[in-house]
Design a protein around this motif. Structure first.
Motif, PDB file in Angstrom:
ATOM      1  N   MET A   1       2.168   1.616  -3.551  1.00 55.75           N
ATOM      2  CA  MET A   1       1.118   2.084  -4.456  1.00 55.75           C
ATOM      3  C   MET A   1       0.802   3.557  -4.219  1.00 55.75           C
ATOM      4  O   MET A   1       0.571   4.303  -5.171  1.00 55.75           O
ATOM      5  CB  MET A   1      -0.141   1.230  -4.307  1.00 55.75           C
TER       6      MET A   1
ATOM      7  N   GLY B   1      -7.491   7.823  -3.348  1.00 50.45           N
ATOM      8  CA  GLY B   1      -7.729   6.411  -3.533  1.00 50.45           C
ATOM      9  C   GLY B   1      -7.058   5.585  -2.456  1.00 50.45           C
ATOM     10  O   GLY B   1      -6.239   6.075  -1.682  1.00 50.45           O
TER      11      GLY B   1
ATOM     12  N   ALA C   1      -2.820   7.490   0.396  1.00 52.66           N
ATOM     13  CA  ALA C   1      -4.001   6.630   0.413  1.00 52.66           C
ATOM     14  C   ALA C   1      -4.984   7.140   1.453  1.00 52.66           C
ATOM     15  O   ALA C   1      -4.602   7.554   2.536  1.00 52.66           O
ATOM     16  CB  ALA C   1      -3.592   5.197   0.722  1.00 52.66           C
TER      17      ALA C   1
ATOM     18  N   HIS D   1      -3.214  -3.995 -10.009  1.00 56.58           N
ATOM     19  CA  HIS D   1      -1.757  -3.923  -9.917  1.00 56.58           C
ATOM     20  C   HIS D   1      -1.277  -5.223  -9.278  1.00 56.58           C
ATOM     21  O   HIS D   1      -1.726  -5.578  -8.178  1.00 56.58           O
ATOM     22  CB  HIS D   1      -1.333  -2.721  -9.074  1.00 56.58           C
TER      23      HIS D   1
ATOM     24  N   TRP E   1      -6.698  -0.041  -7.192  1.00 62.32           N
ATOM     25  CA  TRP E   1      -6.624   1.309  -6.615  1.00 62.32           C
ATOM     26  C   TRP E   1      -7.983   1.959  -6.801  1.00 62.32           C
ATOM     27  O   TRP E   1      -8.430   2.180  -7.931  1.00 62.32           O
ATOM     28  CB  TRP E   1      -5.527   2.112  -7.307  1.00 62.32           C
TER      29      TRP E   1
ATOM     30  N   PRO F   1      -5.609   1.301  -1.875  1.00 65.50           N
ATOM     31  CA  PRO F   1      -5.412  -0.001  -2.492  1.00 65.50           C
ATOM     32  C   PRO F   1      -6.290  -1.034  -1.790  1.00 65.50           C
ATOM     33  O   PRO F   1      -6.246  -1.169  -0.569  1.00 65.50           O
ATOM     34  CB  PRO F   1      -3.922  -0.276  -2.264  1.00 65.50           C
TER      35      PRO F   1
ATOM     36  N   ALA G   1       0.836  -1.207   0.000  1.00 70.01           N
ATOM     37  CA  ALA G   1       0.000   0.000   0.000  1.00 70.01           C
ATOM     38  C   ALA G   1       0.869   1.254   0.000  1.00 70.01           C
ATOM     39  O   ALA G   1       0.553   2.238  -0.678  1.00 70.01           O
ATOM     40  CB  ALA G   1      -0.935  -0.010   1.209  1.00 70.01           C
TER      41      ALA G   1
ATOM     42  N   MET H   1       1.063   6.077  -7.177  1.00 69.71           N
ATOM     43  CA  MET H   1      -0.162   6.752  -7.618  1.00 69.71           C
ATOM     44  C   MET H   1      -0.135   8.234  -7.236  1.00 69.71           C
ATOM     45  O   MET H   1      -1.113   8.938  -7.429  1.00 69.71           O
ATOM     46  CB  MET H   1      -1.397   6.064  -7.027  1.00 69.71           C
TER      47      MET H   1
ATOM     48  N   GLU I   1      -7.285  -1.679 -13.851  1.00 70.11           N
ATOM     49  CA  GLU I   1      -7.156  -1.065 -12.532  1.00 70.11           C
ATOM     50  C   GLU I   1      -6.457  -1.975 -11.521  1.00 70.11           C
ATOM     51  O   GLU I   1      -6.321  -1.629 -10.351  1.00 70.11           O
ATOM     52  CB  GLU I   1      -8.529  -0.656 -11.992  1.00 70.11           C
TER      53      GLU I   1
END
Length: 150
Positions: free
Chosen positions: A68, A81, A76, A117, A140, A83, A65, A72, A115
């Motif tokens: 990501m 967004g 988060a 990963h 995500w 994960p 996470a 991204m 979408e």
């Protein structure tokens, strides 16, 4: 607030990443020390505590996470967004983890399809011995609503 807490919405007692060691491209390395006073050791197992495999897995997923969130380009849970775990496969546990042990967690993004990963995670001890590895995927997603507590 730590770098990890800025990236992912997890908080103690359900935060299993202490710090990010490095981030390069599609790979992120983190560290976690499993503290003897953590509550789950009281029941897993009394007089012979061992870290549950599901929590080792969660530490890898939280490291993913963090990766990501960096990839991204947003924290988060902050409107950019989160994960959501969508697949777990090929998980292997090789060594136990005891209270006081420090682990190194490495997560790599292998590919993205739509979408989704696809990542691979590895946990090892500071001497480099493999503790566990897992393949997993996340989607995500932007938060669709806010959960309220009573």
């Amino acid at each position: 607030m730590t770098e990890v807490e800025k990236l992912i919405p997890h908080r103690p007692p359900f935060l299993f990443v202490d710090e990010i060691v490095s981030h390069e491209g599609e790979t992120l390395v983190a560290r976690r020390t499993w503290r003897a006073e953590e509550d789950f050791y009281k029941g897993h197992y009394p007089n012979a505590p061992i870290t549950p495999g599901v929590l080792l897995s969660e530490a890898v997923f939280q490291t993913g996470a963090c990766l990501m969130a960096k990839l991204m380009a947003g924290a988060a849970g902050q409107g950019g967004g989160v994960p959501l775990l969508s697949k777990v496969s090929d998980i292997r546990f090789r060594l136990p983890v005891y209270p006081g042990d420090t682990v190194i967690i490495e997560v790599k993004r292998k590919e993205t399809i739509g979408e989704f990963h696809f990542l691979t995670g590895l946990m090892k001890n500071p001497e480099g011995k493999k503790i566990m590895n897992v393949e997993f995927a996340v989607a995500w997603k932007k938060p669709e609503g806010q959960v309220t507590t009573a």
